[in-house]
Design an enzyme around this catalytic site. Structure first.
Site, PDB file in Angstrom:
ATOM      1  CB  SER A  42      14.564  17.410  -8.423  1.00  0.00           C
ATOM      2  OG  SER A  42      15.022  18.721  -8.602  1.00  0.00           O
ATOM      3  CB  SER A 100      18.548  18.522  -7.950  1.00  0.00           C
ATOM      4  OG  SER A 100      17.471  18.033  -7.181  1.00  0.00           O
ATOM      5  CE  LYS A 116      18.298  15.323  -4.861  1.00  0.00           C
ATOM      6  NZ  LYS A 116      17.096  16.013  -5.374  1.00  0.00           N
TER       7      LYS A 116
END
Lengths: 478, 485
Positions: B178, B154, B79
């Site tokens: 997330s 996210s 990420k």
């Protein structure tokens, strides 16, 4: 006219003398090229985290114990949020409601004797960086930032509003500096910014219980300016009140050149720091054993030294003067190590040495005469190699050049004449040349002998052993 | 079966047997990425050259007859809020569009020590704020099961790459769900470990007391392998826990007989779509069939998790994000009039709407006069939520619930309604507030869209979650279904 009473409280920031910063391994060394003493952590780059330097906590505890504080069992770090380009994270890690030390005090000598000034709290925090402007802050086309100081560990020591005059404020600041130095947690070099003072001042008519509105004078870096600024501010506030005005709570700065305080910002513009516990740092649980270990490691403090000096035969006055500065006191102790005559050493430090230091505005730590050299010179007096009077000349030369006393004495040919026959010859000469004085002496005028001794010393350029001169002269005249 | 569809433990076996090389694996995954990226939009940055070098190094090691770690040569995506040395780390924000960290996050150091191959940095909601990956400043990542739908967020990019075959394993971060919510919506395994189990050093902070890095994988065994690589005490993170790290693969046990499952009734309430609930009820039946004991239980303060979270997370974020001011790195506005103007315009231009919304919320919650009413109160409620969970775990080995109230929703459907969007994380928030481990694994389908089952456990009891998940996986085949791409 109404009589007013001043109320003064002081906040002092002290830089702790750790090797590395409070939350990372970057060096705390003073100076260095801009932005060379930094790392991702003290620069607050994205993703990095602070890790507390244990030495900082130990020094804070030490300072707290030296100032008679309670050491918290549970303490934590908070974030103080505000924007400024020299603050990399735009928050400062500090301590808000649970500081590491509280409820201490400091005893200060005042005109009315000893007075106890309360210490509200001591907390730990990180320092910010510094801005470099081209020209002045308002006209500079750009500003540069140096983050070398960012993350340097500080403690902030907050006093109770216990001081009642500018002199007391100065005495408190001076005593506090000395205690912190004794504790060995900071150099307290004001010129390098490792000790900075903010002074809170208010005044109120004598007899009324309530304190007046206070103003805060920021960032003073000499004891003299603390006193001057407080004096000025007290008078300014009294004048405002006398003219029917009202004091507004505000932050002011001290303009050293003009000798006045100037408004910086009023309370209406005051920051909302939005303090909250720093989630990147775990709460601090301080073991009692650790506090006791730190207590046992505390070096001898000024009060203890004063007692020791008095014990060794010095007067209270002398003991207090010598201990007022740790450096002076350390110098004294160093001398005693090789020349154990406290009174003599004390006389020289408080006399010739401080006179010479003052004349060139120098601190004792920068003095070229090392304690061992002074001790050696004193030994030369005792052994009769030089006279006390010549020693003054020798010492001045040592002070100017840093040379050993032996070298100075040799180079300048200042060795005392202790050879009886050599002195006897001069004595005969002087007696022959001054019949009037000889007669006066014989007629009972004791003073006349002083004149003769003076003449002999003059003839030998002060090198004649005075005891010997006296002895020979009296022998010959009787 | 293609290499890009395999799990890390399958690929490891092939590597060790020299039936395939790490370079071949990396090529397979990159070829797949070349084919799909225009459709999925999961990567912000690809690190192909570096990846190939890393793969070659692993092959050289194998050729030299040396032993390799379970993740050696395995393509991993990360990420874009996890700092990678010399590789830009944007947090999907304009304000960090050009930020190249001179350091690695601790998890990156660990992956490198294991010789995992870094494929690239994945898309996300800006600064990890969002539940759909629609808040990226760059582009929206699409759900491999239906490209008109969101991946969740996210960590949407890190979930999508696993589902699409664009990576074998990936790392995400979980502040309020997330990792788990996008894992559920993309039909993969996602785990948020116990707070403190994985170092946060190098994870760009959103809400420090809630953030935790964790893995996305195709199956439970890979999840254990990833945990083995990334967990452990880190002296660079004061909140990292000084606890021993077990071998997580030792918990891959196909047996839950006599173990106890609590099903919090608040998590099965009316907010949950009926078909999602049905899938979870079927999963519960499966566990009963496998010998687990199941009971309904209560977590009375569940209703307060959302408001509590939306005080604490924005408060911390408002402070954590203050450093993006244009002074030292990242975006800076052009020709500002003065320093205050520079701060204001840099931040106005650099941050997206959701980030600004949360900064404002947090700034307000921490302001003088409001702190006690909001932030302090939220901390107290947080304690109550923790106590609810402690009480439950005194009785049960795991708590089971849906991961999300619905399957993947359509893009644009919730983006204009923050509250609707916030509700996507309703089942996941409590685990972050309490710091406990939680995971999501595929547990069924609604039409062609995956349903995620959430398992929550006691602090540092990731092993128990793995055991339950592994047993479920061994006795079902939801994880074997692949999206049609």
């Amino acid at each position: 006219m109404t009589r007013y009473e001043a109320v003064i409280g002081i906040e002092i920031h002290v830089e702790l003398k750790t090797n590395t910063k409070i939350f990372c391994h970057s060096t705390t060394e003073f100076g260095g090229d801009p932005n060379t003493h930094v790392c991702p952590v003290c620069l607050g780059l994205p993703g990095v985290l602070p890790v507390l330097n244990k030495q900082v906590v130990e020094y804070a505890i030490k300072a707290g114990l030296a100032l008679n504080c309670e050491i918290a069992e549970y303490s934590k770090f908070d974030r103080k949020n505000y924007y400024y380009p020299d603050l990399p994270k735009n928050y400062q890690i500090s301590q808000y409601d649970l500081p590491i030390c509280k409820n201490g005090y400091l005893e200060v000598e005042t005109g009315q004797g000893k007075k106890r000034i309360g210490i509200t709290r001591i907390h730990m925090e990180e320092d910010a960086g510094k801005l470099v402007h081209q020209g002045t802050i308002t006209t500079s086309p750009y500003s540069l930032v140096d983050y070398n100081r960012t993350g340097v560990p500080l403690i902030e020591i907050v006093s109770e509003p216990d001081m009642r005059s500018a002199e007391e404020a100065r005495a408190y600041a001076e005593k506090l500096r000395s205690v912190i130095q004794y504790a060995g947690v900071s150099d307290c070099r004001m010129e390098e910014g490792s000790l900075r003072c903010d002074v809170n001042v208010s005044v109120h008519p004598v007899g009324t219980g309530e304190f007046g509105t206070r103003t805060e004078i920021k960032n003073m870096n000499s004891f003299r300016s603390i006193q001057k600024a407080a004096e000025y501010e007290i008078e300014r506030q009294i004048e405002v009140l006398e003219n029917g005005g009202r004091i507004i709570q505000e932050t002011r700065t001290w303009d050293e050149n003009k000798g006045i305080t100037v408004s910086m910002r009023t309370k209406e513009e005051a920051q909302d720091y939005r303090y909250f516990p720093d989630p990147d740092l775990v709460p601090l649980v301080i073991e009692r054993e650790w506090v006791e270990a730190v207590r046992n490691s505390l070096p001898e403090m000024p009060e203890q030294r004063v007692a020791r000096y008095i014990e060794s035969g010095l007067s209270e006055y002398e003991a207090n003067v010598l201990t007022a500065s740790k450096e002076v006191s350390d110098y004294f102790d160093q001398c005693l190590k090789t020349y154990n005559n406290p009174k003599m050493v004390s006389n020289w430090i408080m006399g010739d040495l401080s006179r010479l230091l003052n004349s060139v505005n120098m601190e004792i730590c920068d003095c070229r005469v090392k304690p061992a050299q002074l001790a050696d010179m004193l030994k030369m007096i005792d052994s009769g190699t030089i006279s006390g009077k010549i020693a003054k000349t020798v010492f001045e030369e040592m002070f100017n050049t840093g040379k050993d006393p032996e070298t100075v004495v040799k180079e300048k040919g200042l060795v005392q004449i202790s050879d009886e026959s050599a002195i006897a010859a001069v004595v005969d000469e002087i007696i022959a040349a001054n019949p009037k004085s000889v007669e006066d002496f014989r007629n009972g005028k004791d003073k006349a002998i002083g004149f003769l001794v003076g003449q002999i010393m003059k003839a030998t350029k002060g090198k004649a052993n005075p005891q010997l001169v006296n002895k020979l002269l009296k022998d010959k005249l009787s | 079966m293609q290499l890009y569809q395999m799990t890390a433990h399958e690929l490891h076996r092939l590597l060790v047997k020299k039936e395939v090389s790490a370079v071949e694996i990396a090529k397979s995954v990159y070829d797949r990425t070349d084919d799909l990226e225009r459709k999925i939009n999961a990567y912000i940055t690809l690190t192909k050259e570096k990846a190939m070098r890393q793969a070659e190094a692993v092959d050289a090691k194998i050729a030299a007859g040396e032993a390799i770690a379970p993740l050696s040569g395995i393509p991993v995506a990360v990420k874009d809020n996890i700092c990678t040395k010399d590789v830009r780390t944007t947090c999907a924000s304009k304000i960090l569009h050009n930020f190249v960290p001179p350091y690695n996050a601790t998890v990156m150091e660990k992956l490198e020590a294991n010789q995992a191959v870094l494929l690239g940095k994945t898309n996300m909601d800006e600064f990890a704020m969002g539940s759909s990956t629609e808040n990226s400043a760059y582009f929206v990542t699409k759900n491999p099961w239906n490209i008109e739908r969101v991946t969740g967020g996210s960590s949407g990019g890190s979930a999508a790459v696993i589902a699409a075959g664009e990576a074998v394993c990936s790392l995400g971060s979980d502040t309020g769900g997330s990792i788990r919510q996008p894992a559920a919506l993309c039909g993969v395994v996602g785990m948020k470990p116990t707070y403190g189990a994985v170092s946060r050093y190098g994870l760009v902070a959103f809400a420090s007391s809630l953030d935790q890095i964790g893995p996305f994988t195709r199956d439970v065994a890979d999840c254990a392998i990833m945990l083995n690589a990334i967990c452990g005490y880190d002296p660079k993170d004061s909140t990292s826990a000084k606890v021993g790290v077990p071998d997580y693969t030792s918990f891959l046990i196909n047996d839950v007989k006599g173990l106890k499952i609590g099903v919090p009734k608040e998590y099965m309430a009316e907010g949950i779509e009926p078909e999602v609930r049905k899938a979870i009820e079927a999963a519960i039946e499966k566990f009963i069939e496998l010998g687990a004991e199941v009971e309904e239980t209560v977590l009375p303060h569940t209703d307060y998790a959302l408001p509590t979270y939306y005080i604490i997370a924005p408060a911390e974020a408002s402070s954590n994000l203050a450093r993006y001011d244009g002074v030292r790195y990242g975006h800076r506005t052009e020709e500002p009039e003065n320093i205050v103007d520079m701060f204001m315009r840099t931040r106005s231009e650099g941050f997206g709407e959701e980030v600004k919304r949360r900064i404002m919320l947090g700034t307000y919650a921490l302001s003088a006069g409001y702190y006690d009413a909001y932030y302090l109160k939220a901390l107290k409620v947080r304690t109550l939520i923790m106590q609810d969970l402690e009480r439950a775990f005194a009785k049960y080995d795991v708590l089971l619930s849906p991961t999300t109230p619905s399957v993947a929703f359509k893009m644009g459907e919730k983006i204009d309604s923050p509250i609707q969007m916030y509700l996507s994380d309703i089942c996941t928030l409590s685990a972050n507030l309490a710091g406990i481990p939680a995971m999501s694994l595929p547990a069924g389908f609604v039409g062609n869209l995956p349903v995620g089952m959430q398992l929550m456990g006691k602090p540092f009891d990731e092993g128990m979650l793995l055991r339950f998940a592994y047993t479920f996986e061994q006795n079902t085949d939801f994880h074997k279904r692949l999206p049609l791409l």
